[in-house]
Enzyme design. Sequence first.
Site, PDB file in Angstrom:
ATOM      1  CB  SER A 124      -0.875  -0.164   1.418  1.00  0.00           C
ATOM      2  OG  SER A 124      -1.408   1.356   1.513  1.00  0.00           O
ATOM      3  CE1 TYR A 148      -2.896   0.101   5.330  1.00  0.00           C
ATOM      4  CE2 TYR A 148      -3.363  -2.242   5.836  1.00  0.00           C
ATOM      5  CZ  TYR A 148      -3.207  -1.307   4.975  1.00  0.00           C
ATOM      6  OH  TYR A 148      -3.281  -1.565   3.632  1.00  0.00           O
ATOM      7  CE  LYS A 152      -1.039  -4.172   3.585  1.00  0.00           C
ATOM      8  NZ  LYS A 152      -1.556  -5.302   2.817  1.00  0.00           N
TER       9      LYS A 152
HETATM   10  C1  WQD Z   1      -9.038  10.159   0.946  1.00  0.00           C
HETATM   11  C2  WQD Z   1      -9.252  11.726   0.955  1.00  0.00           C
HETATM   12  C3  WQD Z   1      -9.285  12.318   3.391  1.00  0.00           C
HETATM   13  C4  WQD Z   1     -13.205  10.373   4.037  1.00  0.00           C
HETATM   14  C5  WQD Z   1      -6.469   5.017   2.814  1.00  0.00           C
HETATM   15  C6  WQD Z   1      -5.656   4.299   3.759  1.00  0.00           C
HETATM   16  C7  WQD Z   1      -4.457   3.420   2.937  1.00  0.00           C
HETATM   17  C8  WQD Z   1      -5.283   2.899   1.980  1.00  0.00           C
HETATM   18  C9  WQD Z   1      -6.260   3.948   1.278  1.00  0.00           C
HETATM   19  C10 WQD Z   1      -5.334   0.629   2.648  1.00  0.00           C
HETATM   20  C11 WQD Z   1      -8.533  12.142   2.329  1.00  0.00           C
HETATM   21  C12 WQD Z   1     -10.707  12.635   2.660  1.00  0.00           C
HETATM   22  C13 WQD Z   1     -11.989  10.894   3.492  1.00  0.00           C
HETATM   23  C14 WQD Z   1     -14.168  11.036   4.628  1.00  0.00           C
HETATM   24  C15 WQD Z   1     -12.900  13.008   3.802  1.00  0.00           C
HETATM   25  N1  WQD Z   1      -5.854   1.727   2.622  1.00  0.00           N
HETATM   26  N2  WQD Z   1     -11.799  12.132   3.553  1.00  0.00           N
HETATM   27  N3  WQD Z   1     -14.083  12.470   4.207  1.00  0.00           N
HETATM   28  O1  WQD Z   1      -6.601   7.974   3.683  1.00  0.00           O
HETATM   29  O2  WQD Z   1      -5.867   8.432   1.439  1.00  0.00           O
HETATM   30  O3  WQD Z   1      -5.878   6.217   2.407  1.00  0.00           O
HETATM   31  O4  WQD Z   1      -7.084   4.187   1.963  1.00  0.00           O
HETATM   32  O5  WQD Z   1      -4.182   0.300   2.071  1.00  0.00           O
HETATM   33  O6  WQD Z   1      -3.782   2.830   3.742  1.00  0.00           O
HETATM   34  O7  WQD Z   1      -5.059   5.472   4.552  1.00  0.00           O
HETATM   35  O8  WQD Z   1      -7.914   7.627   1.840  1.00  0.00           O
HETATM   36  O9  WQD Z   1     -10.388   7.463   1.156  1.00  0.00           O
HETATM   37  O10 WQD Z   1      -9.581   7.494   3.607  1.00  0.00           O
HETATM   38  O11 WQD Z   1      -9.118   9.608   2.173  1.00  0.00           O
HETATM   39  O12 WQD Z   1     -12.544  14.245   3.702  1.00  0.00           O
HETATM   40  O13 WQD Z   1     -15.212  10.634   4.971  1.00  0.00           O
HETATM   41  O14 WQD Z   1     -10.628  11.941   1.392  1.00  0.00           O
HETATM   42  O15 WQD Z   1      -8.878  13.235   4.400  1.00  0.00           O
HETATM   43  O16 WQD Z   1      -7.792  13.546   1.770  1.00  0.00           O
HETATM   44  P1  WQD Z   1      -6.508   7.785   2.550  1.00  0.00           P
HETATM   45  P2  WQD Z   1      -9.323   7.965   2.117  1.00  0.00           P
END
Ligand code: WQD
Length: 339
Positions: A124, A148, A152
């Site tokens: 990841s 987490y 990885k």
């Molecule tokens: C994306 C953007 C949030 C939800 C995560 C894990 C990573 C991987 C992929 C496993 C960010 C914003 C999100 C919400 C928001 N998983 N957001 N409101 O954090 O980049 O990655 O998923 O491997 O390990 O960390 O993805 O979709 O959570 O967030 O504003 O309700 O959307 O701040 O900028 P992220 P995400």
Amino acid sequence: MAILVTGGAGFIGCHTCIELLQAGYEVIVIDNFSNSYPESLNRVMDLTEQKIRIYDIDLLDKSSLDTVFIENNIEAVIHFAGLKAVGESVAFPLTYYQTNIMSTIYLCETMKKHHVKNLVFSSSATVYGNTEKVPISEEVRLSAMNPYGRTKIMIEQILKDLYQSDPSWGMALLRYFNPIGAHPSGEIGENPNGIPNNLMPYITQVAIGLREELMIFGNDYPTKDGTGIRDYIHVVDLAKGHVKALEKALTKTGIEAYNLGTGKGYSVLEVVAAFEAASGKVIPYKIVDRRPGDVAISLAKVTKAKREFDWIATRGIEEMCRDAWNWQTKNPQGYKLME
Ligand code: WQD
């Protein structure tokens, strides 16, 4: 010869099973269904009109794992199985270390015992931590921000040490950026348990009326509109990347890490706008505080996968949003109703 897919009933796993079957591979799946549904594999079999041999076992059950290798002529393994919720890993680190790391060690020991030495590992972009250097290349120093992500990094190191001890292994470590979307049929898709942690499933649940409004975690980042920028990749592009990486791992010994992303970033507000355009729905939102651990920008350098196994993502944000919405409208409660 068959390809064993651990965690094959999960979001990326079941999309990858479709691509493997359509590429002519025989597919065996191990899944303990702790965070997935057998229904996803029923749909994969319906869509491809092919059979998958399914083992409902836990990778920590070494004897059952051994049986899978005894009963099947396995050529390679794609290893998705593991826990993947960042927040949960902070609350339950021991569960994450035991599940993610021990299951990988048991898997590799069993593979070695049965002379299966071709592995694609589901890593990841979280291994890059909050690196400021974007686009991020595979050579960047790894630094996870949570248990987490640390599992990885540790697993990648374990696999590198395994290769050093026995260079007859062929391994690919695939670092996903932000997988979203769904198979264009709308039959399989992202099906989170409870309140979605990730942006796109939360948006689709707002759009379908399951959630009232989207909380946007901060609009004071140093980005074009203040909201976080990520490298979103269509899950079908990601699945196709696994087949390409598998073919390389099957034909060449070695161990290499590859970014699977698009190299193009979108802010949260841009994703909301793209989704509204693709779905015709309005997404009400509220700006709230930043989420701890979030980085401002995460963007992949994507030249290595193109150079080494001729893979590149081709689907754009509109298609990602359209397919995510199609899945949600066809399955308002996800796979649950089918249980
Ligand atoms: C994306 C953007 C949030 C939800 C995560 C894990 C990573 C991987 C992929 C496993 C960010 C914003 C999100 C919400 C928001 N998983 N957001 N409101 O954090 O980049 O990655 O998923 O491997 O390990 O960390 O993805 O979709 O959570 O967030 O504003 O309700 O959307 O701040 O900028 P992220 P995400």
